[in-house]
Design a protein around this motif. Structure first.
Motif, short mmCIF file in Angstrom:
data_model
loop_
_atom_site.label_atom_id
_atom_site.label_comp_id
_atom_site.label_asym_id
_atom_site.label_seq_id
_atom_site.Cartn_x
_atom_site.Cartn_y
_atom_site.Cartn_z
N THR A 165 -85.61 33.98 -59.42
CA THR A 165 -86.05 34.75 -58.25
C THR A 165 -86.37 33.84 -57.08
OG1 THR A 165 -87.00 36.45 -59.71
CG2 THR A 165 -87.74 36.44 -57.42
N TYR A 166 -87.04 32.73 -57.36
CA TYR A 166 -87.37 31.78 -56.29
C TYR A 166 -86.11 31.22 -55.64
CZ TYR A 166 -88.87 27.45 -54.06
OH TYR A 166 -89.07 26.43 -53.15
N ARG A 167 -85.15 30.83 -56.49
CA ARG A 167 -83.91 30.28 -55.94
C ARG A 167 -83.11 31.34 -55.20
NH1 ARG A 167 -82.18 26.45 -61.12
NH2 ARG A 167 -83.70 24.79 -60.69
N GLY A 168 -83.18 32.56 -55.70
CA GLY A 168 -82.52 33.65 -55.00
C GLY A 168 -83.12 33.88 -53.63
N TYR A 169 -84.44 33.77 -53.55
CA TYR A 169 -85.12 33.94 -52.26
C TYR A 169 -84.76 32.81 -51.29
CZ TYR A 169 -88.71 34.14 -48.69
OH TYR A 169 -89.36 34.18 -47.48
N LYS A 170 -84.73 31.58 -51.81
CA LYS A 170 -84.38 30.44 -50.95
C LYS A 170 -82.96 30.56 -50.43
CE LYS A 170 -86.53 27.14 -50.40
NZ LYS A 170 -87.47 26.76 -49.32
N LEU A 171 -82.09 31.12 -51.24
CA LEU A 171 -80.70 31.27 -50.83
C LEU A 171 -80.50 32.44 -49.87
CD1 LEU A 171 -77.67 30.44 -51.26
CD2 LEU A 171 -77.62 32.15 -53.09
N LEU A 172 -81.16 33.56 -50.18
CA LEU A 172 -80.92 34.79 -49.42
C LEU A 172 -81.90 34.97 -48.26
CD1 LEU A 172 -80.38 37.23 -52.43
CD2 LEU A 172 -78.63 36.05 -51.10
N ASP A 173 -83.08 34.36 -48.39
CA ASP A 173 -84.14 34.54 -47.39
C ASP A 173 -84.41 36.03 -47.17
OD1 ASP A 173 -86.08 33.78 -45.58
OD2 ASP A 173 -84.71 33.71 -43.88
N ASP A 174 -84.59 36.73 -48.28
CA ASP A 174 -84.79 38.18 -48.24
C ASP A 174 -85.90 38.55 -49.22
OD1 ASP A 174 -84.61 40.99 -48.40
OD2 ASP A 174 -82.45 40.95 -48.00
N TRP A 175 -87.00 39.08 -48.69
CA TRP A 175 -88.16 39.39 -49.53
C TRP A 175 -87.85 40.46 -50.58
CZ3 TRP A 175 -89.96 44.36 -49.87
CH2 TRP A 175 -89.55 45.25 -48.87
N ARG A 176 -86.81 41.23 -50.36
CA ARG A 176 -86.48 42.31 -51.30
C ARG A 176 -86.03 41.79 -52.66
NH1 ARG A 176 -82.53 45.66 -47.41
NH2 ARG A 176 -81.92 43.51 -46.98
N ILE A 177 -85.81 40.49 -52.76
CA ILE A 177 -85.43 39.90 -54.04
C ILE A 177 -86.53 40.11 -55.09
CG2 ILE A 177 -86.41 37.61 -53.60
CD1 ILE A 177 -83.08 38.35 -55.37
N ILE A 178 -87.75 40.39 -54.63
CA ILE A 178 -88.86 40.60 -55.56
C ILE A 178 -88.62 41.82 -56.45
CG2 ILE A 178 -90.22 42.08 -54.02
CD1 ILE A 178 -91.55 39.37 -56.42
N PHE A 179 -87.78 42.75 -55.98
CA PHE A 179 -87.48 43.93 -56.80
C PHE A 179 -86.63 43.57 -58.02
CE2 PHE A 179 -88.31 46.05 -52.66
CZ PHE A 179 -89.36 46.86 -53.09
N THR A 203 -80.65 47.86 -63.42
CA THR A 203 -81.07 48.13 -62.04
C THR A 203 -81.42 46.84 -61.32
OG1 THR A 203 -81.90 50.34 -62.60
CG2 THR A 203 -82.79 49.31 -60.61
N GLY A 204 -82.10 45.93 -62.02
CA GLY A 204 -82.45 44.65 -61.42
C GLY A 204 -81.24 43.84 -61.02
N VAL A 205 -80.25 43.77 -61.91
CA VAL A 205 -79.02 43.04 -61.61
C VAL A 205 -78.28 43.69 -60.45
CG1 VAL A 205 -76.75 42.37 -62.50
CG2 VAL A 205 -78.77 42.11 -63.94
N ALA A 206 -78.27 45.02 -60.41
CA ALA A 206 -77.61 45.74 -59.32
C ALA A 206 -78.28 45.44 -57.98
CB ALA A 206 -77.62 47.23 -59.59
N ILE A 207 -79.62 45.36 -57.98
CA ILE A 207 -80.35 45.04 -56.75
C ILE A 207 -80.00 43.63 -56.27
CG2 ILE A 207 -82.66 44.52 -55.85
CD1 ILE A 207 -83.69 46.86 -57.59
N PHE A 208 -80.02 42.68 -57.19
CA PHE A 208 -79.69 41.29 -56.84
C PHE A 208 -78.26 41.22 -56.28
CE2 PHE A 208 -80.89 36.79 -58.46
CZ PHE A 208 -80.50 36.25 -57.26
N THR A 209 -77.35 41.90 -56.95
CA THR A 209 -75.96 41.90 -56.51
C THR A 209 -75.82 42.50 -55.11
OG1 THR A 209 -75.18 42.09 -58.80
CG2 THR A 209 -73.63 42.72 -57.06
N GLY A 210 -76.55 43.58 -54.87
CA GLY A 210 -76.50 44.21 -53.55
C GLY A 210 -77.00 43.29 -52.45
N LEU A 211 -78.07 42.56 -52.73
CA LEU A 211 -78.62 41.63 -51.74
C LEU A 211 -77.66 40.47 -51.46
CD1 LEU A 211 -82.36 41.48 -52.91
CD2 LEU A 211 -81.42 42.73 -50.96
N VAL A 212 -77.01 39.99 -52.52
CA VAL A 212 -76.03 38.91 -52.34
C VAL A 212 -74.83 39.42 -51.55
CG1 VAL A 212 -74.39 37.42 -53.56
CG2 VAL A 212 -76.74 37.62 -54.38
#
Length: 286
Positions: free
Chosen positions: A198-212, A258-267
C-alpha cells in the motif's frame, strides 16, 4: 550515461531478477518441506455436509471471477507502469506477482473441492499452497511497485522470504498439534506485506484512495473470515450451509477481489493521466 542505464534495465539477469531468485530460493525450501509432510486432502467426506445447488454455483462463480479480474489487472498494470517509465525488470516483478494470485486461487479452488465447498479451517497441502502463493504474489507485486530499490527494499525482500520459511515450519507444527493458532503468523505476514504494498502504491500513484485497497483486501476479508469461522458451523456436527456459503462468498468477493479491483482502477487512472500528458506534450520543432 542514459544508454548505459537503458542497457542495464534491458539485461535479462538483472538485480531484480536476482532478488526474485533469492526470494524463491529461500521460500521454496519451506514449500518443499510442506509438500513432503502435509496430507494432500482434507478428511473423509463420509458424514460431511456438502454445499450444493445455487450456493455451490455462487461459490464457484465467485472464485472464477479472479481468473477474469487478474488478467485484466495484469494488462492495466503492464500498460500503466510502462507509460510511467518504470524499468522492465520492475514491471516483470509485478506481472509475476499478479500471476501468482491465480496460482493461489487455483490451489484454493482445489482445496474447496476436497471439502465439497463447505468451508472449514484445515491444514492440508492445498490450503498451504493457497497461502504460500498468495503471500509470494503480494510480496512480488509490492517489489514491482518500488520506485527506488534501496537497502531497505533488499532487507524487506529477505524478511518476506524468511517469513515464508518460518510460516512453512509453523504450519507443519500446527498440523501436528491441530492448533489453528499457528496460522496467525500468516495473517501477520500478510498485514506486513500489504502495508508495504500500500505504501509503495501510494508513492507511485500519489492517490490517497489507495487506502481502500487494504481496507477491503485485508479488513473486510478478515472480517468475513472471522464470521465464517464463528458462525459457519461444522460440516460434521452442526452445519450451517447458508451462513457458511454467504460469508465465504463475501470474504472473497467483497474482500480480496474488491481490493484488487480498486487498486487496478487507480493504476488505470494514473496510466491514463500519464498517457494524456505524453500526448499533449509540444512537439519540438526542427
Amino acid at each position: 550515461m542514459n544508454a548505459s542505464k537503458q542497457l542495464s534495465n534491458e539485461r535479462i539477469i538483472d538485480s531484480t531478477f536476482q532478488r526474485i531468485f533469492v526470494f524463491f530460493l529461500i521460500s521454496f525450501i519451506g514449500l518443499g518441506y510442506i509438500l513432503s509432510t502435509l496430507p494432500e486432502t482434507s478428511g473423509s467426506l463420509s458424514g460431511r455436509t456438502c454445499i450444493t445447488g445455487s450456493w455451490k454455483l455462487a461459490l464457484i462463480l465467485t472464485h472464477i471471477v479472479a481468473f477474469v479480474l487478474i488478467p485484466v489487472s495484469m494488462k492495466i498494470f503492464y500498460h500503466s507502469l510502462t507509460v510511467l517509465k518504470l524499468p522492465q525488470s520492475t514491471i516483470f516483478a509485478s506481472q509475476l506477482g499478479l500471476s501468482f494470485i491465480m496460482v493461489s486461487i487455483a490451489s484454493e479452488i482445489g482445496w474447496h473441492v476436497t471439502q465439497c465447498w463447505y468451508y472449514q479451517d484445515e491444514f492440508t497441502m492445498l490450503n498451504f499452497m493457497f497461502y504460500f502463493f498468495l503471500l509470494s504474489a503480494f510480496a512480488l507485486w509490492g517489489d514491482g511497485l518500488a520506485v527506488k530499490h534501496t537497502w531497505i527494499t533488499q532487507v524487506l525482500n529477505i524478511i518476506f522470504a524468511l517469513s515464508l520459511l518460518v510460516i512453512s515450519i509453523l504450519y507443519s507444527v500446527g498440523d501436528m498439534s491441530e492448533n489453528s493458532n499457528y496460522k496467525i503468523p500468516i495473517y501477520i505476514a500478510l498485514t506486513l506485506i500489504f502495508s508495504v504494498l500500500t505504501y509503495r502504491g501510494y508513492k507511485l500513484l500519489d492517490d490517497w484512495r489507495i487506502i481502500f485497497f487494504p481496507i477491503f483486501s485485508v479488513g473486510v476479508n478478515l472480517f468475513f473470515v472471522f464470521l465464517l469461522q464463528k458462525y459457519g458451523g461444522d460440516p460434521y456436527t452442526s452445519p450451517n450451509v447458508t451462513l457458511n456459503a454467504l460469508f465465504h462468498i463475501l470474504h472473497d468477493l467483497a474482500g480480496t477481489e474488491t481490493g484488487v479491483a480498486i487498486f487496478t482502477g487507480l493504476v488505470y487512472l494514473k496510466g491514463r493521466e500519464a498517457s494524456s500528458k505524453e500526448l499533449n506534450k509540444p512537439v519540438p520543432s526542427n
